[in-house]
Design an enzyme around this catalytic site. Structure first.
Site, short mmCIF file in Angstrom:
data_model
loop_
_atom_site.label_atom_id
_atom_site.label_comp_id
_atom_site.label_asym_id
_atom_site.label_seq_id
_atom_site.Cartn_x
_atom_site.Cartn_y
_atom_site.Cartn_z
N GLU A 235 -93.56 -53.80 23.76
CA GLU A 235 -94.86 -54.44 23.99
C GLU A 235 -95.86 -54.10 22.88
O GLU A 235 -96.99 -53.70 23.14
CB GLU A 235 -95.40 -54.06 25.37
CG GLU A 235 -94.46 -54.48 26.49
CD GLU A 235 -94.99 -54.23 27.90
OE1 GLU A 235 -95.76 -53.29 28.09
OE2 GLU A 235 -94.60 -55.00 28.81
N ASP A 314 -89.36 -54.99 35.76
CA ASP A 314 -90.59 -54.19 35.65
C ASP A 314 -91.23 -54.00 37.02
O ASP A 314 -92.24 -54.63 37.31
CB ASP A 314 -91.56 -54.92 34.70
CG ASP A 314 -92.78 -54.08 34.38
OD1 ASP A 314 -92.77 -52.88 34.67
OD2 ASP A 314 -93.76 -54.64 33.84
N GLU A 342 -98.91 -51.85 40.88
CA GLU A 342 -99.22 -52.91 39.93
C GLU A 342 -98.83 -54.29 40.46
O GLU A 342 -99.64 -55.22 40.45
CB GLU A 342 -98.51 -52.63 38.60
CG GLU A 342 -98.70 -53.76 37.60
CD GLU A 342 -98.06 -53.49 36.25
OE1 GLU A 342 -97.51 -52.39 36.05
OE2 GLU A 342 -98.11 -54.40 35.41
C1 GCV Z 1 -98.14 -49.04 30.13
C2 GCV Z 1 -95.78 -53.27 32.25
C3 GCV Z 1 -97.24 -53.07 32.52
C4 GCV Z 1 -97.95 -52.39 31.34
C5 GCV Z 1 -97.23 -51.07 31.04
C6 GCV Z 1 -95.76 -51.38 30.76
C7 GCV Z 1 -94.94 -50.12 30.52
O1 GCV Z 1 -95.60 -54.22 31.25
O2 GCV Z 1 -97.83 -54.29 32.83
O3 GCV Z 1 -99.29 -52.18 31.69
O4 GCV Z 1 -97.82 -50.41 29.95
O5 GCV Z 1 -95.20 -52.04 31.87
O6 GCV Z 1 -94.32 -49.66 31.46
O7 GCV Z 1 -94.94 -49.63 29.41
#
Ligand code: GCV
Length: 608
Positions: A235, A314, A342
Site C-alpha cells: 500500500e 483483509d 475496521e
Molecule cells: C495500517 C488495511 C487498512 C489500512 C491498514 C492496512 C494494513 O488496508 O485499511 O488502514 O494500514 O490494512 O494492515 O497495513
C-alpha cells in the site's frame, strides 16, 4: 475495560519496580485474606504453577513474569466467583502475544474508533503515565506481553522514533517493564535515506551499517525492545522490491542488525497489488501473499517472524485461513488479528470476536506459528475501547493468545462478571447477545463470504458496488445471473494454494460450507443450497434475519442494568447499529433484487 480494573484496588501511583513486586501487591490488595508464597522458578519461563498447601496458603511458582501471570489468574478466578484453583499449571502457547497500535505521532489513530492516541499528540510523545501503567496492567492481567506503539504506516515524524525520540521511548519502556510488557517499534524501510544514505537497498553495505548503528543506539536505550515491525512494499510503503530484492533480502538485513541484542524482525506479509485494474481477470488479490512468500520458505533468518493476517484479504467478517499459515513450514510465523473493528462495525455495532477466533485457531495446525498479534482497539477515550462492550475483545484476545483452547462462553462470562457483576439472568442475557453478535453482523452485511460491500475507505455502512470498479482487487462481479469469484482451478486457481483435502472440501459447491460459498465460487442466483433454498432466497433471508436479530438484541441491551456512563454510550451506539443494520438489510436486498429480478418467497418488503 476500566470497570474490570476497578475491581483491583492497588494504587498505581506507587509504581511497581518488578513483576514480582507487582504480583505481591496485587494479591495482597485483591485477596487480603489469603496467604501467598511466590516462588521464583525460572525453568517455568512465562508459565506458572499454583499449589494449595495443607495450611490453606498458596504457592505461585514461575519465572519473572510467570509469577505475575499466575497472580492475575488467581485474581480473575476469585473475583469472577470461580474460587481459587487448588492446583493449576499453565504455560502460554504463543511466545509473543502482541498488541499492534496503529497510532500516528500527530495523535490520530489509523482505523481507531476510541479517540485519539494514548501515546502521541502534536508530533511528539504525550501520555499520561498513570494510564500507561493502567494499560500495562490491563495487558498483564490477560497475559499480553508486547506493545507496538506506532503505526505500521510510518508517517513523518515517526521515522525519527529511532533517534530524536529515544529518551522518551525509553521512559515509556520503563513504565511498562514491571508489567512484563516489552515495546516494539514500527520502522520505515527507507529510513536510511533520511540520513544522507542514497539508497535503502538491503544489499548495500552503507544501508546495512546504518541499521546496525541505529539498532545499537536503540538497544542501548531499551535493552529489552522486542524489535522492529515492518510493513514493506505494501500500500505504497517502501521496500526491497524497489531495488529488485526479495523480502528475505530485506528482512534478513534488518535481522542482522538486531541480532546482537536478541532482537527480532516482525515482517508483515500484507503485500498485494493495490493498483489493480478491475478489468484484469488474471490477478486475484487473495493469491498475492502466497505468491510473494511461499517460495521463500526456509530463507528467512531465525530471528525473523513473518506476520500474516488470518485471512487472505483483509479482516473481512468471514475469510478462510490464509494459505501461508498452513504452508510455510520452515519459517517462523505470527498470525495477525484485528481488534479494531475496521470492517466489523467501528465499535458502534456489537461484534464479539471470540467465536470467530475459535474457528480460526481450530484450523491452525502448524507448530511454526510462534506468536499472535492483534491490531489494537484502544484509544484515549475514558473507557479505552470507545464502546464499553468492545473491551470484551481485548480481554478475550489475551486469554486466547495465552491458550487458544480457551472456552469462548466461559471467557466472555468471566469478562461480564468482572466488568458488571450482573445477577445471573442478566449475565446470561448479555452473554447470549455478545456471543451471537458476530453472526448477526455477518447476516446483515455482505453475503456468504463475499466481503467488501462496505463504504469505501471509511469502511462503515453498505455500498455494494463501492469497491467494484476500484483499484484494490476486491470484486464480487454480481450481474443478472450470478455473483462471486470462481477461485477453484477452473477459475483464478487460488484454491490450489491449499493442501489437497481443503481443495476438495472447498472446491465443490456441494461440500463447501455455505458461509464460504461466494468466496470460492461464482454461482447463479438459482443455485440450490444444501437446505433446499435458492442462493437468492438465502441472501434475502439472512439479511432480514440479521436486522430482526439486531432489533431483538437492542431490546435485551436496553433492559440490562449497565451503570453510567456505560449505559448512555451503549444505548446510543445500539441505536446507531439498528439504523446501520436496516440500511445494510434494505440496500443489499434491493441491490440483489434489482439484478436478479427474483422476489422474496416470503413476500417481505424489498424496495424497487
Ligand atoms: C495500517 C488495511 C487498512 C489500512 C491498514 C492496512 C494494513 O488496508 O485499511 O488502514 O494500514 O490494512 O494492515 O497495513
Amino acid at each position: 475495560m476500566k470497570a474490570w480494573l476497578s475491581h483491583l484496588s492497588l494504587d498505581l501511583t506507587v509504581s511497581p519496580s518488578s513483576p514480582e513486586e507487582l504480583a505481591r501487591a496485587e494479591l495482597s490488595s485483591a485477596l487480603p485474606e489469603t496467604v501467598f508464597r511466590l516462588d521464583n522458578d525460572p525453568s517455568l519461563g512465562e508459565g506458572y504453577r499454583i499449589q494449595k498447601k495443607a495450611d490453606g496458603s498458596f504457592t505461585i511458582s514461575g519465572g519473572k513474569t510467570g509469577i505475575l501471570y499466575g497472580a492475575y489468574a488467581m485474581i480473575r478466578s476469585a473475583l469472577s466467583g470461580r474460587g481459587l484453583p487448588e492446583s493449576l499449571f499453565s504455560v502460554p502457547k504463543y511466545g509473543l502475544r502482541m498488541i499492534n497500535c496503529w497510532d500516528n505521532m500527530d495523535g490520530t489513530v489509523e482505523r481507531g474508533y476510541s479517540g485519539r492516541s494514548l501515546f502521541f499528540e502534536g508530533d511528539r510523545f504525550q501520555y499520561n503515565p498513570l494510564r500507561m501503567m493502567e494499560l500495562g496492567r490491563l495487558m498483564a492481567s490477560v497475559g499480553l506481553n508486547v506493545l507496538c506503539i506506532n503505526n505500521v504506516n510510518v508517517h513523518n515524524p515517526a521515522q525519527l522514533l529511532l533517534e530524536d525520540f529515544l529518551p522518551e521511548a525509553k521512559r515509556l519502556a520503563d513504565l511498562f517493564r514491571p508489567f512484563g510488557v516489552r515495546l516494539m517499534f514500527s520502522v520505515d524501510f527507507s529510513q536510511p535515506m533520511r540520513h544522507g544514505i542514497p539508497t535503502a537497498d538491503p544489499l548495500s553495505p552503507l544501508v546495512q551499517d546504518w541499521w546496525k548503528k541505529t539498532a545499537q543506539e536503540v538497544y542501548r536505550a531499551i535493552p529489552d525492545l522486542v524489535g522492529f515491525l515492518v510493513k514493506a512494499d505494501s500500500e505504497g510503503r517502501p521496500g526491497p522490491f524497489t531495488y529488485g530484492r526479495n523480502h528475505a533480502d530485506g528482512a534478513n538485513m534488518l535481522a542482522d542488525a538486531v541480532r546482537p541484542f536478541g532482537g527480532k524482525i516482525i515482517w508483515r506479509c500484507f503485500v498485494y497489488n493495490c493498483r489493480q485494474d478491475w478489468r484484469d481477470v488474471q490477478t486475484d488479490r487473495p493469491k498475492a501473499a502466497w505468491e510473494h512468500y511461499a517460495f521463500l520458505d526456509g530463507e528467512f533468518a531465525d530471528n525473523v517472524i513473518l506476520q500474516v493476517k488470518h485471512g487472505p484479504f483483509d479482516f473481512q467478517v468471514r475469510e478462510p485461513l490464509s494459505p501461508l499459515l498452513l504452508g510455510m513450514k520452515q519459517t517462523n510465523l505470527a498470525m495477525e488479528l484485528q481488534l479494531a473493528q475496521e470492517y466489523t462495525g467501528h465499535q458502534i455495532d456489537l461484534y464479539t470476536m471470540i467465536p470467530m477466533w475459535k474457528e480460526i485457531f481450530e484450523e491452525l495446525p502448524a507448530d511454526n506459528i510462534m506468536s499472535v498479534a492483534a491490531v489494537s482497539n484502544l484509544g484515549r477515550d475514558d473507557n479505552y475501547t470507545g464502546h464499553p462492550l468492545a473491551a470484551v475483545n481485548f480481554y478475550t484476545f489475551g486469554l486466547m493468545a495465552w491458550d487458544p483452547e480457551t472456552h469462548a462462553e466461559s471467557a466472555v462470562s468471566e469478562w461480564i462478571r468482572l466488568t458488571y457483576g450482573f445477577r445471573s439472568e442478566d449475565e446470561k442475557a448479555l452473554l447470549k447477545v455478545l456471543l451471537g453478535s458476530r453472526r448477526t453482523y455477518e447476516k446483515y452485511t455482505a453475503p456468504l463470504g463475499i466481503g467488501w460491500m462496505i463504504t469505501p475507505h471509511d469502511h462503515y455502512g453498505p455500498n455494494p458496488s463501492g469497491y467494484e470498479y476500484d483499484l484494490w482487487g476486491t470484486y464480487h462481479k454480481a450481474n443478472r445471473e450470478a455473483v462471486g469469484i470462481d477461485r477453484t482451478e477452473k477459475g483464478t486457481g487460488y484454491l490450489l494454494q491449499y493442501p489437497e483435502e481443503l481443495q476438495k472440501k472447498y472446491g465443490d459447491p456441494a461440500t463447501c460450507p455455505d458461509l464460504y460459498l461466494l468466496f470460492y465460487h461464482r454461482l447463479p442466483y438459482s443455485f440450490v443450497m444444501k437446505d433446499g433454498r435458492t442462493l437468492i432466497q438465502r441472501i434475502y433471508d439472512d439479511h432480514f434475519e440479521g436486522y430482526e436479530e439486531t432489533k431483538a438484541m437492542a431490546e435485551v441491551i436496553r433492559s440490562l442494568p449497565f451503570p453510567e456512563p456505560d449505559r448512555e454510550i451503549i444505548l446510543s451506539r445500539m441505536d446507531r447499529q439498528l439504523y446501520n443494520a436496516k440500511e445494510w438489510c434494505d440496500i443489499i436486498n434491493t441491490f440483489f433484487r434489482r439484478l436478479s429480478g427474483a422476489d422474496d418467497a416470503r413476500g417481505r418488503t424489498i424496495y424497487d
